[in-house]
Design a protein around this motif. Structure first.
Motif, PDB file in Angstrom:
ATOM      1  N   THR A  74       0.869  -1.177   0.000  1.00 44.17           N
ATOM      2  CA  THR A  74       0.000   0.000   0.000  1.00 44.17           C
ATOM      3  C   THR A  74       0.903   1.223   0.000  1.00 44.17           C
ATOM      4  O   THR A  74       1.446   1.605   1.042  1.00 44.17           O
ATOM      5  N   PRO A  75       1.112   1.845  -1.172  1.00 43.58           N
ATOM      6  CA  PRO A  75       1.996   3.016  -1.222  1.00 43.58           C
ATOM      7  C   PRO A  75       1.330   4.251  -0.630  1.00 43.58           C
ATOM      8  O   PRO A  75       0.109   4.313  -0.480  1.00 43.58           O
ATOM      9  N   ARG A  76       2.156   5.237  -0.290  1.00 48.62           N
ATOM     10  CA  ARG A  76       1.645   6.510   0.232  1.00 48.62           C
ATOM     11  C   ARG A  76       0.710   7.145  -0.779  1.00 48.62           C
ATOM     12  O   ARG A  76      -0.309   7.720  -0.421  1.00 48.62           O
ATOM     13  N   GLU A  77       1.084   7.056  -2.045  1.00 45.55           N
ATOM     14  CA  GLU A  77       0.254   7.605  -3.116  1.00 45.55           C
ATOM     15  C   GLU A  77      -0.003   6.508  -4.135  1.00 45.55           C
ATOM     16  O   GLU A  77       0.888   5.750  -4.489  1.00 45.55           O
ATOM     17  N   GLY A  78      -1.214   6.444  -4.606  1.00 44.54           N
ATOM     18  CA  GLY A  78      -1.560   5.446  -5.611  1.00 44.54           C
ATOM     19  C   GLY A  78      -2.261   4.244  -5.003  1.00 44.54           C
ATOM     20  O   GLY A  78      -2.286   4.065  -3.788  1.00 44.54           O
TER      21      GLY A  78
END
Length: 197
Positions: A74-78
């Motif tokens: 789970t990336p910070r963005e996207g």
């Protein structure tokens, strides 16, 4: 009183005012200032200083790379994506579809993770924002019956280490920056691979 004693007394004390010469007052004031500085340093400054990190050398996580079946990122963005091991190898599953991907990148990531040691443990009474952990760069969950979740933060200033948390612990740990290099290869793989609906 003898002349010698009177001369010595007159040298140290001014008979007219009873004052001590200025350099003696300066010495006394400097001594008092030094005592106060030590007292302030001993009582106030420790509360302002960051906690002292401790070196551990313990493994970051206890995993068997061959038994991990799912790596969910789970990336910070996207959007989130996952790599799932099946009979054919590793499959990338993300929004829009899935696709088989080369095993070596996933195996390299897991092998690196299994070999990492806790270089320094900073503690849990610090602001995680200062280490890139609020929010983290990414959360990585490894699954094989049990789940191990890592929060990845920033590199340390010399770029030799990476700040992480093994959740749900709030302790911040410094590990080798090779973990970020391996993670970035997975992220690049997920970005560049086309998916099959």
């Amino acid at each position: 009183m003898s002349a010698d004693v009177r001369v010595a007394d007159e040298h140290w004390i001014d008979d007219a005012s009873g004052d001590r010469p200025p350099f003696r007052r300066l010495l006394i004031m400097a001594g008092v200032a030094a005592v106060l500085a030590v007292a302030v340093g001993a009582t106030v400054l420790p509360g302002l200083a960051p906690p002292v990190p401790t070196r551990t050398g313990e493994p970051l996580v206890e995993i068997d790379p061959k038994k991990v079946r799912v790596i969910e990122i789970t990336p910070r963005e996207g959007p989130s994506y996952a790599f799932v091991r099946n009979e054919q190898g590793w499959e990338l599953i993300r929004q829009g579809g899935s696709m088989m991907v080369p095993d070596d990148r996933l195996d390299g990531f897991l092998t690196t993770l299994a070999g990492l040691t806790r270089l320094v443990e900073i503690g849990d009474d610090v602001d995680p924002t200062e280490f890139g952990l609020a929010p983290p760069r990414a959360r990585v969950a490894l699954r094989n019956g049990e789940e191990v979740t890592l929060a990845l933060g920033d590199r340390n200033p010399p770029l030799t280490g990476l700040y992480v948390q093994v959740l749900p612990s709030s302790k911040i740990v410094l590990v080798g920056a090779v973990l970020l290099w391996e993670f970035d290869k997975l992220a690049a793989l997920a970005r560049t691979q086309p998916v099959e609906p």
